[in-house]
Design a protein around this motif. Structure first.
Motif, PDB file in Angstrom:
ATOM      1  N   THR A 189     142.236  32.611 126.073  1.00 20.84           N
ATOM      2  CA  THR A 189     141.534  32.985 127.299  1.00 20.84           C
ATOM      3  C   THR A 189     140.421  31.994 127.601  1.00 20.84           C
ATOM      4  N   GLY A 190     140.390  31.524 128.833  1.00 17.78           N
ATOM      5  CA  GLY A 190     139.349  30.591 129.238  1.00 17.78           C
ATOM      6  C   GLY A 190     139.698  29.939 130.558  1.00 17.78           C
ATOM      7  N   VAL A 191     138.851  29.022 130.962  1.00 17.66           N
ATOM      8  CA  VAL A 191     139.099  28.256 132.177  1.00 17.66           C
ATOM      9  C   VAL A 191     139.728  26.931 131.772  1.00 17.66           C
ATOM     10  N   TYR A 192     140.841  26.625 132.388  1.00 15.06           N
ATOM     11  CA  TYR A 192     141.596  25.416 132.069  1.00 15.06           C
ATOM     12  C   TYR A 192     141.375  24.379 133.173  1.00 15.06           C
ATOM     13  N   TYR A 193     141.034  23.186 132.750  1.00 17.73           N
ATOM     14  CA  TYR A 193     140.728  22.099 133.667  1.00 17.73           C
ATOM     15  C   TYR A 193     141.715  20.950 133.454  1.00 17.73           C
ATOM     16  N   CYS A 194     142.116  20.328 134.547  1.00 21.96           N
ATOM     17  CA  CYS A 194     142.845  19.074 134.405  1.00 21.96           C
ATOM     18  C   CYS A 194     141.876  17.926 134.656  1.00 21.96           C
ATOM     19  N   ALA A 195     142.196  16.794 134.062  1.00 24.32           N
ATOM     20  CA  ALA A 195     141.313  15.637 134.163  1.00 24.32           C
ATOM     21  C   ALA A 195     142.138  14.364 134.173  1.00 24.32           C
ATOM     22  N   ALA A 196     141.552  13.315 134.727  1.00 20.66           N
ATOM     23  CA  ALA A 196     142.238  12.028 134.820  1.00 20.66           C
ATOM     24  C   ALA A 196     141.344  10.931 134.271  1.00 20.66           C
ATOM     25  N   GLN A 197     141.982  10.016 133.582  1.00 18.48           N
ATOM     26  CA  GLN A 197     141.269   8.895 132.958  1.00 18.48           C
ATOM     27  C   GLN A 197     142.037   7.622 133.248  1.00 18.48           C
ATOM     28  N   TYR A 198     141.363   6.629 133.809  1.00 15.09           N
ATOM     29  CA  TYR A 198     142.038   5.381 134.138  1.00 15.09           C
ATOM     30  C   TYR A 198     142.606   4.743 132.872  1.00 15.09           C
ATOM     31  N   LYS A 199     143.777   4.169 132.994  1.00 12.40           N
ATOM     32  CA  LYS A 199     144.524   3.714 131.826  1.00 12.40           C
ATOM     33  C   LYS A 199     143.753   2.720 130.964  1.00 12.40           C
ATOM     34  N   PHE A 200     142.960   1.865 131.581  1.00 12.65           N
ATOM     35  CA  PHE A 200     142.206   0.896 130.777  1.00 12.65           C
ATOM     36  C   PHE A 200     141.060   1.596 130.031  1.00 12.65           C
ATOM     37  N   VAL A 201     140.561   2.669 130.602  1.00 11.81           N
ATOM     38  CA  VAL A 201     139.545   3.461 129.904  1.00 11.81           C
ATOM     39  C   VAL A 201     140.167   4.114 128.676  1.00 11.81           C
ATOM     40  N   SER A 202     141.420   4.569 128.820  1.00 10.14           N
ATOM     41  CA  SER A 202     142.122   5.169 127.680  1.00 10.14           C
ATOM     42  C   SER A 202     142.212   4.175 126.534  1.00 10.14           C
ATOM     43  N   GLU A 203     142.539   2.954 126.867  1.00 10.64           N
ATOM     44  CA  GLU A 203     142.664   1.952 125.816  1.00 10.64           C
ATOM     45  C   GLU A 203     141.323   1.750 125.116  1.00 10.64           C
ATOM     46  N   GLY A 204     140.245   1.710 125.875  1.00 12.63           N
ATOM     47  CA  GLY A 204     138.921   1.555 125.275  1.00 12.63           C
ATOM     48  C   GLY A 204     138.501   2.764 124.455  1.00 12.63           C
ATOM     49  N   SER A 205     138.932   3.946 124.904  1.00  9.21           N
ATOM     50  CA  SER A 205     138.534   5.172 124.214  1.00  9.21           C
ATOM     51  C   SER A 205     139.164   5.291 122.836  1.00  9.21           C
ATOM     52  N   LYS A 206     140.229   4.574 122.602  1.00 11.91           N
ATOM     53  CA  LYS A 206     140.915   4.703 121.312  1.00 11.91           C
ATOM     54  C   LYS A 206     140.086   4.196 120.152  1.00 11.91           C
ATOM     55  N   LYS A 207     138.981   3.536 120.451  1.00 10.69           N
ATOM     56  CA  LYS A 207     138.077   3.155 119.364  1.00 10.69           C
ATOM     57  C   LYS A 207     137.471   4.379 118.692  1.00 10.69           C
TER      58      LYS A 207
END
Length: 133
Positions: free
Chosen positions: A90-108
């Protein structure tokens, strides 16, 4: 950019729901798209995402086997199939978007890179899921 989540509602324990997130104003397949949820008393937490760079899917370990994420790039839509729902879902479900190059940087950040909410670029308004026992 708009992310419009829908499909939430009231369901009994053990039931299923399918959430949708319609995206507009962005080149959909350039973005990693994911689901987060906020349960009462807890911070927003990652549920699942699809990496736009390689199509890999990620799930919170506690949800594997019950939730399935998918995306339809032709329709700019993200889905979350939720089965065998429990009261703790139970809760509020949110969708979100992340630019693909940001994803690559986030993997650190390591294997939980996708759960870092501060690294996501756009958020939808949320849809409420209530699981009753």
């Amino acid at each position: 950019v708009q992310l419009q989540a829908s499909g939430g509602g009231l369901v009994q324990t053990g039931g299923s729901l399918r959430l949708s997130c319609a995206a507009s104003g962005l080149t959909f397949d350039d973005y990693t798209i994911g689901w987060f949820r906020q349960v009462r008393g807890r911070e927003r937490e990652g549920v699942s995402c699809i990496d736009s760079n390689d199509g890999a899917t990620y799930y919170d370990d506690s949800l594997k086997g019950r939730f399935t994420i998918s995306r339809d790039n032709a329709k700019n839509t993200l889905f979350l199939q939720m089965n065998n729902l429990k009261s703790e879902d139970t809760g509020v479900y949110y969708c979100a978007a992340q630019y693909k190059f940001v994803s690559e940087g986030s993997k650190k950040h390591g294997p939980a890179w996708w759960k870092v909410t501060a690294d996501w670029d756009f958020w939808g308004q949320g849809t409420l899921v209530t699981v009753s026992s």
